[in-house]
Design an enzyme around this catalytic site. Sequence first.
Site, PDB file in Angstrom:
ATOM      1  N   CYS A  15       0.671  -0.968  -0.067  1.00 46.69           N
ATOM      2  CA  CYS A  15      -0.444  -0.110  -0.234  1.00 46.69           C
ATOM      3  C   CYS A  15       0.749   1.500   0.160  1.00 46.69           C
ATOM      4  O   CYS A  15       0.137   2.700  -0.455  1.00 46.69           O
ATOM      5  CB  CYS A  15      -0.625   0.246   1.123  1.00 46.69           C
ATOM      6  SG  CYS A  15      -2.156  -1.559   1.454  1.00 46.69           S
ATOM      7  N   HIS A  27      -3.617   7.353   2.448  1.00 42.58           N
ATOM      8  CA  HIS A  27      -3.809   5.495   1.714  1.00 42.58           C
ATOM      9  C   HIS A  27      -4.566   5.733   2.838  1.00 42.58           C
ATOM     10  O   HIS A  27      -5.300   5.868   3.325  1.00 42.58           O
ATOM     11  CB  HIS A  27      -2.391   4.752   2.196  1.00 42.58           C
ATOM     12  CG  HIS A  27      -3.239   3.636   1.834  1.00 42.58           C
ATOM     13  ND1 HIS A  27      -3.457   2.954   0.934  1.00 42.58           N
ATOM     14  CD2 HIS A  27      -2.978   2.784   2.777  1.00 42.58           C
ATOM     15  CE1 HIS A  27      -3.931   2.086   1.149  1.00 42.58           C
ATOM     16  NE2 HIS A  27      -3.805   1.048   2.229  1.00 42.58           N
ATOM     17  N   ASN A  42     -10.151  -0.084  -0.459  1.00 40.84           N
ATOM     18  CA  ASN A  42      -8.996  -0.031   0.181  1.00 40.84           C
ATOM     19  C   ASN A  42      -8.101  -1.227  -0.735  1.00 40.84           C
ATOM     20  O   ASN A  42      -8.520  -1.914  -1.399  1.00 40.84           O
ATOM     21  CB  ASN A  42      -8.204  -1.119   1.438  1.00 40.84           C
ATOM     22  CG  ASN A  42      -7.023  -0.782   0.711  1.00 40.84           C
ATOM     23  OD1 ASN A  42      -5.589  -0.677   0.436  1.00 40.84           O
ATOM     24  ND2 ASN A  42      -5.790  -1.293   2.341  1.00 40.84           N
TER      25      ASN A  42
HETATM   26  O1  UT7 Z   1      -3.380  -0.861   3.259  1.00 42.53           O
HETATM   27  C1  UT7 Z   1      -2.671  -1.425   4.582  1.00 42.53           C
HETATM   28  C2  UT7 Z   1      -3.012  -0.839   5.694  1.00 42.53           C
HETATM   29  N1  UT7 Z   1      -4.641  -1.424   6.755  1.00 42.53           N
HETATM   30  C3  UT7 Z   1      -5.095  -0.878   7.584  1.00 42.53           C
HETATM   31  O2  UT7 Z   1      -5.318   0.251   7.644  1.00 42.53           O
HETATM   32  C4  UT7 Z   1      -6.277  -2.046   8.057  1.00 42.53           C
HETATM   33  C5  UT7 Z   1      -6.222  -1.412   9.080  1.00 42.53           C
HETATM   34  N2  UT7 Z   1      -6.971  -2.168  10.543  1.00 42.53           N
HETATM   35  C6  UT7 Z   1      -8.859  -2.118  10.377  1.00 42.53           C
HETATM   36  O3  UT7 Z   1      -8.705  -1.332   9.400  1.00 42.53           O
HETATM   37  C7  UT7 Z   1      -9.142  -2.349  11.253  1.00 42.53           C
HETATM   38  O4  UT7 Z   1      -8.226  -3.094  12.234  1.00 42.53           O
HETATM   39  C8  UT7 Z   1     -10.189  -3.585  10.863  1.00 42.53           C
HETATM   40  C9  UT7 Z   1     -10.993  -2.286  10.396  1.00 42.53           C
HETATM   41  C10 UT7 Z   1      -9.276  -4.536  10.004  1.00 42.53           C
HETATM   42  C11 UT7 Z   1     -10.901  -4.431  12.229  1.00 42.53           C
HETATM   43  O5  UT7 Z   1     -11.701  -3.138  12.922  1.00 42.53           O
HETATM   44  P1  UT7 Z   1     -11.388  -3.366  14.844  1.00 42.53           P
HETATM   45  O6  UT7 Z   1     -12.263  -2.303  15.097  1.00 42.53           O
HETATM   46  O7  UT7 Z   1     -10.022  -3.332  14.392  1.00 42.53           O
HETATM   47  O8  UT7 Z   1     -12.411  -4.560  14.719  1.00 42.53           O
HETATM   48  P2  UT7 Z   1     -11.909  -5.846  15.720  1.00 42.53           P
HETATM   49  O9  UT7 Z   1     -10.652  -7.185  14.973  1.00 42.53           O
HETATM   50  O10 UT7 Z   1     -11.309  -5.612  16.798  1.00 42.53           O
HETATM   51  O11 UT7 Z   1     -13.399  -6.815  15.336  1.00 42.53           O
HETATM   52  C12 UT7 Z   1     -14.367  -6.728  15.850  1.00 42.53           C
HETATM   53  C13 UT7 Z   1     -15.248  -7.142  16.091  1.00 42.53           C
HETATM   54  C14 UT7 Z   1     -15.269  -8.834  16.215  1.00 42.53           C
HETATM   55  O12 UT7 Z   1     -16.243  -9.619  16.786  1.00 42.53           O
HETATM   56  P3  UT7 Z   1     -15.820 -10.054  18.360  1.00 42.53           P
HETATM   57  O13 UT7 Z   1     -14.547 -10.633  18.507  1.00 42.53           O
HETATM   58  O14 UT7 Z   1     -15.849  -9.014  18.947  1.00 42.53           O
HETATM   59  O15 UT7 Z   1     -17.180 -11.087  18.683  1.00 42.53           O
HETATM   60  C15 UT7 Z   1     -15.067  -9.339  14.975  1.00 42.53           C
HETATM   61  O16 UT7 Z   1     -15.403 -11.389  14.247  1.00 42.53           O
HETATM   62  O17 UT7 Z   1     -16.046  -7.134  14.499  1.00 42.53           O
HETATM   63  C16 UT7 Z   1     -16.240  -8.839  13.886  1.00 42.53           C
HETATM   64  N3  UT7 Z   1     -15.446  -8.194  13.034  1.00 42.53           N
HETATM   65  C17 UT7 Z   1     -16.600  -8.622  11.644  1.00 42.53           C
HETATM   66  N4  UT7 Z   1     -17.983  -8.110  11.775  1.00 42.53           N
HETATM   67  C18 UT7 Z   1     -18.837  -8.062  10.944  1.00 42.53           C
HETATM   68  C19 UT7 Z   1     -14.776  -8.519  11.822  1.00 42.53           C
HETATM   69  N5  UT7 Z   1     -15.112  -8.420  10.594  1.00 42.53           N
HETATM   70  C20 UT7 Z   1     -16.155  -8.548  10.067  1.00 42.53           C
HETATM   71  C21 UT7 Z   1     -17.314  -8.159   9.500  1.00 42.53           C
HETATM   72  N6  UT7 Z   1     -18.677  -7.809   9.468  1.00 42.53           N
HETATM   73  N7  UT7 Z   1     -16.769  -7.625   8.125  1.00 42.53           N
END
Ligand code: UT7
Length: 325
Positions: free
Chosen positions: A119, A252, A282
């Site tokens: 990225c 980005h 993204n």
């Molecule tokens: O281009 C390179 C750079 N990449 C990035 O910058 C990505 C950086 N990371 C992020 O943008 C975020 O960490 C994410 C968008 C990937 C995830 O957001 P988050 O607020 O960190 O969520 P999380 O991983 O803590 O997940 C929270 C909850 C989990 O459920 P529980 O364990 O709390 O029950 C996940 O299983 O959300 C759940 N979850 C989803 N639910 C519905 C994860 N993905 C999804 C989904 N739909 N697609």
Amino acid sequence: MRLFSRITGTGSYVPPRRLTNADLAAQLAAQGVETSDEWIVERTGIRNRHFADDGVFSSDLALHAARNALEAAGRTAQDIDLIIVATSTPDMVFPSTACILQSKLGAAGGAAFDVQAVCSGFIYALSVADAMIRVGSATKALVVGAEVFSRLLDFQDRTTCVLFGDGAGAVVLEASEQPGILATDLHADGKHVGILCTPGHVANGHILGDPLLKMDGQAVFKLAVGVLEDAARAVLAKAGKTEADIDCLVPHQANLRIIQSTARKLKMPMDKVVVTVDLHGNTSAASIPLALDHGVRSGRIQAGQTALLEGVGGGFTWGAVLLTL
Ligand code: UT7
């Protein structure tokens, strides 16, 4: 006389097949994977992404974006003596997507190669092109970010498959006596290879390892907000400028929360920030040039203004470019 490089035209392209969050959620539900528009918008700001059809490659998306940029610059492919394509989804293992693009543009003879910094790829490619122009080894460069990231997605993994899309963005960068690119700043820390990777490889006629994208989202998030602020401050210091000199931030486009956090740290109101993550998701190396072209064509970024471009991604890589348009 000091030589600079300056952007003289921008272009972009996304493939026509658009999936809203609701479209994607319905498709995933049919495979037993649960997600929702609400979750995706709240956590990421993404509302749409575009996916290329089978048989469409990064070079095809790059070709559209490159033609757009050449037209905006008033140049033809024959004027170009350097092509750099930033991509992590090349058409082939080799030759480079840049060589394939050169042939599709009907040009020959200039240097052409790919840069792979995921990225951050476009920031790396633009920095390399700037350096080559300043030392006199190129005069007119086409710098492209192009990706078909949909090909790497595991549609059983809801934590990653809702985040990415396909697209391309391009700029024409020319030698100039007027300053365009004011400073560049690139970094990597290879000990974080495992937090964002597609670990498969080709050997003896087989794909070995896993050819699908893996990401530890929270680890990437935490690193990203820190290094984006560092890169912004470093590139401003190199150029002898301050936050107050930035007219427009072109970050980005991975997550609206990361973009907002960077803007807050740089004390920039969101109306000075180009946001396209809602439109495209993204698109990895394509995201910054896509956003730049969007900013230019929408009138958000005007000629003579100073823009800060910055990226972060797999590697772990990050960097920034400060430029006057
Ligand atoms: O281009 C390179 C750079 N990449 C990035 O910058 C990505 C950086 N990371 C992020 O943008 C975020 O960490 C994410 C968008 C990937 C995830 O957001 P988050 O607020 O960190 O969520 P999380 O991983 O803590 O997940 C929270 C909850 C989990 O459920 P529980 O364990 O709390 O029950 C996940 O299983 O959300 C759940 N979850 C989803 N639910 C519905 C994860 N993905 C999804 C989904 N739909 N697609």
